[in-house]
Motif scaffolding. Sequence first.
Motif, PDB file in Angstrom:
ATOM      1  N   GLY A 108       8.745   0.010   1.563  1.00  0.00           N
ATOM      2  CA  GLY A 108       8.431  -0.179   2.978  1.00  0.00           C
ATOM      3  C   GLY A 108       6.974   0.108   3.302  1.00  0.00           C
ATOM      4  O   GLY A 108       6.227   0.665   2.496  1.00  0.00           O
ATOM      5  N   ARG A 109       6.603  -0.327   4.515  1.00  0.00           N
ATOM      6  CA  ARG A 109       5.195  -0.233   4.944  1.00  0.00           C
ATOM      7  C   ARG A 109       4.791   1.219   5.198  1.00  0.00           C
ATOM      8  O   ARG A 109       3.660   1.626   4.938  1.00  0.00           O
ATOM      9  CB  ARG A 109       4.975  -1.023   6.225  1.00  0.00           C
ATOM     10  CG  ARG A 109       5.163  -2.542   6.269  1.00  0.00           C
ATOM     11  CD  ARG A 109       5.825  -3.199   5.182  1.00  0.00           C
ATOM     12  NE  ARG A 109       6.039  -4.627   5.340  1.00  0.00           N
ATOM     13  CZ  ARG A 109       6.578  -5.392   4.405  1.00  0.00           C
ATOM     14  NH1 ARG A 109       6.952  -4.875   3.238  1.00  0.00           N
ATOM     15  NH2 ARG A 109       6.743  -6.671   4.605  1.00  0.00           N
ATOM     16  N   LYS A 110       5.744   1.992   5.762  1.00  0.00           N
ATOM     17  CA  LYS A 110       5.493   3.388   6.105  1.00  0.00           C
ATOM     18  C   LYS A 110       5.045   4.209   4.891  1.00  0.00           C
ATOM     19  O   LYS A 110       4.096   4.979   4.958  1.00  0.00           O
ATOM     20  CB  LYS A 110       6.850   3.942   6.535  1.00  0.00           C
ATOM     21  CG  LYS A 110       6.908   4.706   7.775  1.00  0.00           C
ATOM     22  CD  LYS A 110       8.404   4.903   8.087  1.00  0.00           C
ATOM     23  CE  LYS A 110       8.739   6.385   8.054  1.00  0.00           C
ATOM     24  NZ  LYS A 110       8.534   7.033   9.314  1.00  0.00           N
ATOM     25  N   MET A 111       5.775   4.023   3.801  1.00  0.00           N
ATOM     26  CA  MET A 111       5.516   4.806   2.596  1.00  0.00           C
ATOM     27  C   MET A 111       4.078   4.604   2.098  1.00  0.00           C
ATOM     28  O   MET A 111       3.381   5.548   1.732  1.00  0.00           O
ATOM     29  CB  MET A 111       6.521   4.385   1.513  1.00  0.00           C
ATOM     30  CG  MET A 111       6.319   5.062   0.186  1.00  0.00           C
ATOM     31  SD  MET A 111       6.526   6.824   0.308  1.00  0.00           S
ATOM     32  CE  MET A 111       8.266   6.954   0.045  1.00  0.00           C
ATOM     33  N   SER A 112       3.629   3.340   2.137  1.00  0.00           N
ATOM     34  CA  SER A 112       2.261   3.063   1.676  1.00  0.00           C
ATOM     35  C   SER A 112       1.240   3.785   2.548  1.00  0.00           C
ATOM     36  O   SER A 112       0.198   4.233   2.064  1.00  0.00           O
ATOM     37  CB  SER A 112       1.969   1.567   1.717  1.00  0.00           C
ATOM     38  OG  SER A 112       2.623   0.945   0.660  1.00  0.00           O
ATOM     39  N   MET A 113       1.550   3.882   3.840  1.00  0.00           N
ATOM     40  CA  MET A 113       0.598   4.569   4.729  1.00  0.00           C
ATOM     41  C   MET A 113       0.534   6.053   4.389  1.00  0.00           C
ATOM     42  O   MET A 113      -0.528   6.669   4.405  1.00  0.00           O
ATOM     43  CB  MET A 113       1.018   4.399   6.180  1.00  0.00           C
ATOM     44  CG  MET A 113       0.809   2.996   6.662  1.00  0.00           C
ATOM     45  SD  MET A 113       0.989   2.922   8.445  1.00  0.00           S
ATOM     46  CE  MET A 113       1.662   1.289   8.603  1.00  0.00           C
ATOM     47  N   THR A 114       1.687   6.632   4.068  1.00  0.00           N
ATOM     48  CA  THR A 114       1.699   8.058   3.738  1.00  0.00           C
ATOM     49  C   THR A 114       0.908   8.309   2.449  1.00  0.00           C
ATOM     50  O   THR A 114       0.056   9.203   2.397  1.00  0.00           O
ATOM     51  CB  THR A 114       3.152   8.553   3.553  1.00  0.00           C
ATOM     52  OG1 THR A 114       3.924   8.056   4.636  1.00  0.00           O
ATOM     53  CG2 THR A 114       3.228  10.048   3.505  1.00  0.00           C
ATOM     54  N   VAL A 115       1.175   7.513   1.431  1.00  0.00           N
ATOM     55  CA  VAL A 115       0.474   7.704   0.152  1.00  0.00           C
ATOM     56  C   VAL A 115      -1.036   7.569   0.355  1.00  0.00           C
ATOM     57  O   VAL A 115      -1.829   8.392  -0.122  1.00  0.00           O
ATOM     58  CB  VAL A 115       0.958   6.665  -0.894  1.00  0.00           C
ATOM     59  CG1 VAL A 115       0.160   6.774  -2.183  1.00  0.00           C
ATOM     60  CG2 VAL A 115       2.436   6.822  -1.167  1.00  0.00           C
ATOM     61  N   GLY A 116      -1.412   6.525   1.089  1.00  0.00           N
ATOM     62  CA  GLY A 116      -2.837   6.298   1.342  1.00  0.00           C
ATOM     63  C   GLY A 116      -3.480   7.503   2.024  1.00  0.00           C
ATOM     64  O   GLY A 116      -4.529   7.976   1.607  1.00  0.00           O
ATOM     65  N   GLY A 117      -2.831   7.991   3.057  1.00  0.00           N
ATOM     66  CA  GLY A 117      -3.384   9.112   3.829  1.00  0.00           C
ATOM     67  C   GLY A 117      -3.581  10.352   2.962  1.00  0.00           C
ATOM     68  O   GLY A 117      -4.620  11.013   3.023  1.00  0.00           O
ATOM     69  N   ILE A 118      -2.594  10.636   2.123  1.00  0.00           N
ATOM     70  CA  ILE A 118      -2.679  11.861   1.314  1.00  0.00           C
ATOM     71  C   ILE A 118      -3.797  11.773   0.272  1.00  0.00           C
ATOM     72  O   ILE A 118      -4.588  12.708   0.118  1.00  0.00           O
ATOM     73  CB  ILE A 118      -1.316  12.153   0.636  1.00  0.00           C
ATOM     74  CG1 ILE A 118      -0.306  12.553   1.721  1.00  0.00           C
ATOM     75  CG2 ILE A 118      -1.450  13.254  -0.408  1.00  0.00           C
ATOM     76  CD1 ILE A 118       1.107  12.733   1.232  1.00  0.00           C
ATOM     77  N   VAL A 147      -7.993   4.011   0.469  1.00  0.00           N
ATOM     78  CA  VAL A 147      -8.421   2.767   1.110  1.00  0.00           C
ATOM     79  C   VAL A 147      -7.594   1.590   0.583  1.00  0.00           C
ATOM     80  O   VAL A 147      -7.178   0.710   1.347  1.00  0.00           O
ATOM     81  CB  VAL A 147      -9.934   2.539   0.864  1.00  0.00           C
ATOM     82  CG1 VAL A 147     -10.341   1.123   1.235  1.00  0.00           C
ATOM     83  CG2 VAL A 147     -10.745   3.535   1.669  1.00  0.00           C
ATOM     84  N   GLY A 148      -7.323   1.588  -0.723  1.00  0.00           N
ATOM     85  CA  GLY A 148      -6.528   0.492  -1.311  1.00  0.00           C
ATOM     86  C   GLY A 148      -5.159   0.400  -0.657  1.00  0.00           C
ATOM     87  O   GLY A 148      -4.684  -0.692  -0.333  1.00  0.00           O
ATOM     88  N   PHE A 149      -4.531   1.546  -0.448  1.00  0.00           N
ATOM     89  CA  PHE A 149      -3.211   1.554   0.188  1.00  0.00           C
ATOM     90  C   PHE A 149      -3.318   1.143   1.662  1.00  0.00           C
ATOM     91  O   PHE A 149      -2.563   0.307   2.138  1.00  0.00           O
ATOM     92  CB  PHE A 149      -2.554   2.934   0.059  1.00  0.00           C
ATOM     93  CG  PHE A 149      -1.743   3.068  -1.199  1.00  0.00           C
ATOM     94  CD1 PHE A 149      -0.369   2.867  -1.181  1.00  0.00           C
ATOM     95  CD2 PHE A 149      -2.341   3.361  -2.414  1.00  0.00           C
ATOM     96  CE1 PHE A 149       0.388   2.964  -2.342  1.00  0.00           C
ATOM     97  CE2 PHE A 149      -1.593   3.462  -3.584  1.00  0.00           C
ATOM     98  CZ  PHE A 149      -0.226   3.275  -3.554  1.00  0.00           C
ATOM     99  N   ALA A 150      -4.258   1.746   2.353  1.00  0.00           N
ATOM    100  CA  ALA A 150      -4.370   1.460   3.791  1.00  0.00           C
ATOM    101  C   ALA A 150      -4.669  -0.014   4.035  1.00  0.00           C
ATOM    102  O   ALA A 150      -4.057  -0.663   4.886  1.00  0.00           O
ATOM    103  CB  ALA A 150      -5.462   2.331   4.407  1.00  0.00           C
ATOM    104  N   ASN A 151      -5.597  -0.554   3.253  1.00  0.00           N
ATOM    105  CA  ASN A 151      -5.968  -1.952   3.476  1.00  0.00           C
ATOM    106  C   ASN A 151      -4.870  -2.921   3.103  1.00  0.00           C
ATOM    107  O   ASN A 151      -4.803  -4.031   3.609  1.00  0.00           O
ATOM    108  CB  ASN A 151      -7.209  -2.304   2.651  1.00  0.00           C
ATOM    109  CG  ASN A 151      -8.438  -1.737   3.274  1.00  0.00           C
ATOM    110  OD1 ASN A 151      -8.343  -0.991   4.240  1.00  0.00           O
ATOM    111  ND2 ASN A 151      -9.578  -2.059   2.739  1.00  0.00           N
TER     112      ASN A 151
END
Length: 516
Positions: A108-118, A147-151
């Motif tokens: 899911g999209r949420k998980m990628s945002m969490t990984v990116g942020g951390i 940045v890779g995850f967020a983008n």
Amino acid sequence: MAGGGVVVQGGAKNYEGGVTSFVLVTCLVAAMGGLLFGYDLGISGGVTSMDQFLKDFFPKVYRKQLNKGHESAYCKFDSQLLTLFTSSLYLAALVASFFASVVTRMYGRKMSMTVGGISFLIGAIINGAAVNIAMLIIGRLMLGVGVGFANQVVPVYLSEMAPAKVRGALNIGFQMAITIGILIANLVNYGTAKISGGWGWRVSLALAAVPAILMTVGSFFLPDTPNSILERGHVDEAKKMLQKIRGTPNVDEEFQDLYDASEAAKQVHHPWTNILRGRYRPQLTMCTLIPFFQQFTGINVIMFYAPVLFKTIGFGAEASLMSAVITGVVNVVATLVSVFSVDKFGRRVLFLEGGVQMFICQCLVGIMLALKFGLRGEGTLTKFDADFVLFLICAYVAAFAWSWGPLGWLVPSEVCALEIRSAGQAINVSTNMIFTFVVGQVFLSMLCHFKFGLFFFFAGFVAVMTVFVFYMVPETRNVPIEEMNRMWKAHWFWGKYIPDEAVIGSSNEIQPNKTA
Ligand SMILES: OC[C@H]1O[C@](O)(CO)[C@@H](O)[C@@H]1O
């Protein structure tokens, strides 16, 4: 015929439900991902122009910079190690975006945002505490993973949450956040450069933790998109989410289209081989060429190296950082222009006008530098000349900021159907990162060797990409994602790649309760 101008009007469906405050809030939080990216883009240029930072980590560059008599102005900052500090981040982002695409699809999209942020948070801490070049580079690599995850995830998230009629404006929220991040970074550098004791650069680098925390915490509260929930097989939950974000129970028609697209996507087991198939040639081309061109506008020459560039042409240290703040403000304001006009005038008008304006500005900067510094890189600018160069650079940044900046994310993300979306987005992000890396890495030595010709080099690319848009990029304004194939089908060049059955309307009606 200039077939790039095809607009699909009749095909656009008017789904029920508008922009709810729920959509706005989720999109606002998600766009914070752009802040992470922007802060990084903006921070390195100012930091690498700070004397103490150069003395501590790049003493050779520092000495060269002081050695005014012997060095051509164009070559003052030419150091591969210095550019590696800036550009290593984008290499890491490139690798991470491939992992991010898998996480985005499977978890899911949420998980990628969490990984990116951390990982962004970890990078900021290592950088702020750096005592040697290795720590600097490792920190930058961790930031790159973030940045890779967020983008990868944020543009997809925004496209999926937004109703078709405002999708452009909301998606641009991502680029808006990038430009705000850059501006904040410019302001921070302007302030920290004044800190006595020479540790201001640490504050600049460590403050990246703030957007990282915002995004990590925000991601815990965000819902996943209906498309992503469906993709993972939860039909009822997906429909409830769609009703919630559209603010109406009457979402049957939109949901049916999402469902159809999702069923079609399930038949596809290899999105990567899929996007290579002939019928996705237009999408593959857009996801590769648009980010490539975006970087070859030369924008990051200004974003990364504005303070260094302004120092090169004779601005003082403080004036250089101030000029970066000015270009940062122009960047934000001009991106706002795009937010308000992209769904009104469409993508093509912005692309084309932006291209012409950038071309003119780059040629004029090249001519100014040629006249004032010649090939030997010796000379000075009068106050008037300096103001004029700054004006041209601002006009160039403005043109980029209402065209290729936001559209470089919007157009590739909106043209990909669900079955290729993760792959398409990964290609888009990674191509963007490769060329952000390339431009970041080679700019200072290109400036040293090409001299003022560098500006003509980028102007040439801008001319080519403007012609490309004119002929090859159809108008995607108001076309729902599920209807994009109809648009390609109508295009003079791309039409031949799209089989008739790919155009929705001819799709099988899977749901018993379908109303449309
Ligand atoms: O606003 C300028 C910034 O926008 C980007 O092109 C991303 O869309 C960056 O590469 C650049 O630094």
